[in-house]
Write a protein that holds these residues in place. Structure first.
Motif, PDB file in Angstrom:
ATOM      1  N   LYS A 292       0.824  -1.219   0.000  1.00 52.15           N
ATOM      2  CA  LYS A 292       0.000   0.000   0.000  1.00 52.15           C
ATOM      3  C   LYS A 292       0.854   1.264   0.000  1.00 52.15           C
ATOM      4  O   LYS A 292       0.541   2.247   0.663  1.00 52.15           O
ATOM      5  N   LYS A 293       1.953   1.212  -0.756  1.00 53.50           N
ATOM      6  CA  LYS A 293       2.826   2.371  -0.914  1.00 53.50           C
ATOM      7  C   LYS A 293       2.547   3.038  -2.250  1.00 53.50           C
ATOM      8  O   LYS A 293       2.209   2.370  -3.227  1.00 53.50           O
TER       9      LYS A 293
ATOM     10  N   SER B 283      -2.242  -7.833 -13.229  1.00 51.70           N
ATOM     11  CA  SER B 283      -1.437  -6.611 -13.374  1.00 51.70           C
ATOM     12  C   SER B 283      -2.288  -5.365 -13.551  1.00 51.70           C
ATOM     13  O   SER B 283      -2.016  -4.330 -12.954  1.00 51.70           O
ATOM     14  N   LYS B 284      -3.293  -5.473 -14.414  1.00 53.09           N
ATOM     15  CA  LYS B 284      -4.138  -4.313 -14.691  1.00 53.09           C
ATOM     16  C   LYS B 284      -4.773  -3.782 -13.407  1.00 53.09           C
ATOM     17  O   LYS B 284      -4.802  -2.571 -13.169  1.00 53.09           O
ATOM     18  N   PHE B 285      -5.243  -4.680 -12.574  1.00 54.58           N
ATOM     19  CA  PHE B 285      -5.859  -4.303 -11.291  1.00 54.58           C
ATOM     20  C   PHE B 285      -4.857  -3.531 -10.432  1.00 54.58           C
ATOM     21  O   PHE B 285      -5.178  -2.487  -9.865  1.00 54.58           O
ATOM     22  N   PHE B 286      -3.615  -4.023 -10.334  1.00 53.08           N
ATOM     23  CA  PHE B 286      -2.591  -3.357  -9.525  1.00 53.08           C
ATOM     24  C   PHE B 286      -2.238  -1.990 -10.103  1.00 53.08           C
ATOM     25  O   PHE B 286      -2.079  -1.019  -9.370  1.00 53.08           O
TER      26      PHE B 286
ATOM     27  N   SER C 208      -4.658   0.848  -9.386  1.00 49.63           N
ATOM     28  CA  SER C 208      -4.848   1.261  -7.995  1.00 49.63           C
ATOM     29  C   SER C 208      -4.413   2.711  -7.807  1.00 49.63           C
ATOM     30  O   SER C 208      -3.604   3.236  -8.567  1.00 49.63           O
ATOM     31  N   LYS C 209      -4.963   3.359  -6.790  1.00 50.87           N
ATOM     32  CA  LYS C 209      -4.627   4.761  -6.521  1.00 50.87           C
ATOM     33  C   LYS C 209      -3.167   4.920  -6.128  1.00 50.87           C
ATOM     34  O   LYS C 209      -2.607   6.007  -6.230  1.00 50.87           O
TER      35      LYS C 209
ATOM     36  N   LEU D 215      -5.617   1.233 -19.980  1.00 51.58           N
ATOM     37  CA  LEU D 215      -5.795   1.541 -18.559  1.00 51.58           C
ATOM     38  C   LEU D 215      -6.611   2.806 -18.325  1.00 51.58           C
ATOM     39  O   LEU D 215      -7.030   3.082 -17.201  1.00 51.58           O
ATOM     40  N   LYS D 216      -6.786   3.592 -19.416  1.00 49.75           N
ATOM     41  CA  LYS D 216      -7.488   4.875 -19.313  1.00 49.75           C
ATOM     42  C   LYS D 216      -6.821   5.783 -18.280  1.00 49.75           C
ATOM     43  O   LYS D 216      -7.476   6.492 -17.521  1.00 49.75           O
TER      44      LYS D 216
END
Length: 194
Positions: free
Chosen positions: A115-116, A139-142, A145-146, A166-167
């Motif tokens: 969560k860095k 990978s796409k999910f990671f 991430s914000k 990824l937009k």
């Protein structure tokens, strides 16, 4: 001054990572490296501090080989070693302002799990191979991430392809593996890490 932990996964990624780490250090950042597999020899050559004990495996990286090679990894202790490296990364995460990930899904997963805020140079992937890059799941999910602040690729085609997929903006600054001076004229802005 921002502290950056550079995560990479194997020999070619360590080479790219060491060149990026050297440029960041020359720009005034405090940079340490955590090579996930391998001895981190490229970081040592550039006098970048390596975190934790490193170990070399016959396969040279995680998931780079055949089914037989993966069995060799498992029986050679690579999975247990990988879990220890993941635990170490998680344990020291608060010492760093940011992670800079070089490579593929393995170091991206490490950064995401910790969560860095992280910056990614996806040296392991190129749209030139397939026309449209098929990132391995998840990978796409990671990368969506914000915490995934900026994504860099090794070529312009991949940057454009992933920007559409990824937009979110994906950039190409150069390829340190091919041109170790890629950051000389296009330095990463300090504001990105401040």
């Amino acid at each position: 001054m921002s502290r950056i932990l550079l995560l990479s996964n194997g020999h070619g990624e360590d080479l790219s990572g060491s060149l990026i780490a050297k440029q960041l250090a020359n720009s005034g950042y405090s940079v340490d490296a955590l090579p996930i597999v391998g001895k981190g020899i490229h970081y040592k050559k550039e006098k970048i501090k390596i975190i934790g004990k490193t170990k070399e495996f016959n396969t040279g990286g995680i998931g780079y080989n055949s089914f037989k090679g993966r069995l060799t990894e498992i029986f050679g202790g690579e999975i247990i070693y990988l879990l220890k490296r993941l635990y170490l990364t998680y344990k020291i995460r608060k010492k760093y302002n940011h992670f800079f990930v070089v490579g593929d899904i393995v170091p991206v997963f490490f950064a995401w799990l910790c969560k860095k805020d992280f910056f990614t140079y996806l040296v392991a992937y190129s749209s030139h191979y397939e026309g449209k890059l098929k990132l391995p799941w998840p990978s796409k999910f990671f990368l969506l991430s914000k915490n995934a602040k900026t994504i860099y690729t090794r070529d312009l085609l991949t940057a454009n392809d992933l920007t559409l997929q990824l937009k979110k903006k994906v950039s190409f600054l150069g390829n340190p593996f091919m041109d170790k001076f890629f950051l000389k004229d296009r330095k990463l802005k300090k504001s990105k890490f401040s």
